[in-house]
Design an enzyme around this catalytic site. Structure first.
Site, PDB file in Angstrom:
ATOM      1  N   LEU A 129       0.855  -1.184   0.000  1.00  0.00           N
ATOM      2  CA  LEU A 129       0.000   0.000   0.000  1.00  0.00           C
ATOM      3  C   LEU A 129       0.892   1.234   0.000  1.00  0.00           C
ATOM      4  O   LEU A 129       1.785   1.349   0.842  1.00  0.00           O
ATOM      5  CB  LEU A 129      -0.894   0.015   1.241  1.00  0.00           C
ATOM      6  CG  LEU A 129      -1.957  -1.079   1.315  1.00  0.00           C
ATOM      7  CD1 LEU A 129      -2.562  -1.137   2.707  1.00  0.00           C
ATOM      8  CD2 LEU A 129      -3.028  -0.822   0.283  1.00  0.00           C
ATOM      9  N   HIS A 147      -7.874   7.262   1.114  1.00  0.00           N
ATOM     10  CA  HIS A 147      -8.069   5.856   0.763  1.00  0.00           C
ATOM     11  C   HIS A 147      -7.018   4.955   1.418  1.00  0.00           C
ATOM     12  O   HIS A 147      -7.334   3.901   1.978  1.00  0.00           O
ATOM     13  CB  HIS A 147      -8.031   5.712  -0.763  1.00  0.00           C
ATOM     14  CG  HIS A 147      -8.259   4.332  -1.256  1.00  0.00           C
ATOM     15  ND1 HIS A 147      -7.235   3.518  -1.683  1.00  0.00           N
ATOM     16  CD2 HIS A 147      -9.395   3.610  -1.391  1.00  0.00           C
ATOM     17  CE1 HIS A 147      -7.731   2.358  -2.062  1.00  0.00           C
ATOM     18  NE2 HIS A 147      -9.036   2.387  -1.897  1.00  0.00           N
TER      19      HIS A 147
END
Length: 154
Positions: A81, A88
């Site tokens: 990530l 988000h």
């Protein structure tokens, strides 16, 4: 006094790896690191089940399915990530980590966290096998130790 510690041998253990396809160039390096760690510690590639999911959001649900299998001793969650311009990243990183922790507690089975959460692409690259090691390898080593610890405690 009894002291329990997990051994660092993967011999006779079966592992599940759940890896996201998103950011696949880095995720693949983490998966390779995890497999390398297991094999270097006496495990066999045929005792590893690899499950690919679209992104990190889907890792916990797939990890739960793998962890419910009696022949799987530990699950290694792998993803990458990278923070963007919107919130988000924060939502996904938080829920994935909470989801995996809750599953491990609920199912009483080791589920290790090999999901890189980085502010920049450079940080992610550093943690996928360069300057800061390979977080997939590290998550696999934790899975080996915890699987052996659980076996000795039961």
């Amino acid at each position: 006094m009894q002291i329990y510690e997990g051994k660092l041998t993967a011999e006779g253990l079966r592992f599940g790896i759940v890896a996201s396809r998103f950011n696949h160039a880095l995720v693949d390096r983490l998966v390779e690191g995890a497999i390398d760690c297991i094999v270097r510690h006496g495990g066999r590639e045929e005792d590893i089940t690899l499950v690919r999911v679209p992104g990190s959001w889907e890792i916990p649900v797939a990890a739960g399915e793998l962890a419910r299998k009696e022949d799987i001793d530990a699950v290694i969650a792998i993803g990458v990530l990278i923070r963007g311009a919107t919130p988000h990243f924060d939502y996904i990183a938080s829920e994935v980590s909470k989801g995996l922790a809750n599953l491990s507690l609920e199912l009483r089975k080791p589920i290790t966290f090999g999901v890189i959460t980085a502010d920049t692409l450079e940080q992610a690259i550093e943690r996928a096998g360069t300057k800061h090691g390979n977080k997939g390898w590290e998550a696999a080593l934790s899975a080996i130790e915890m699987a052996n610890l659980f076996k000795s405690l039961r």
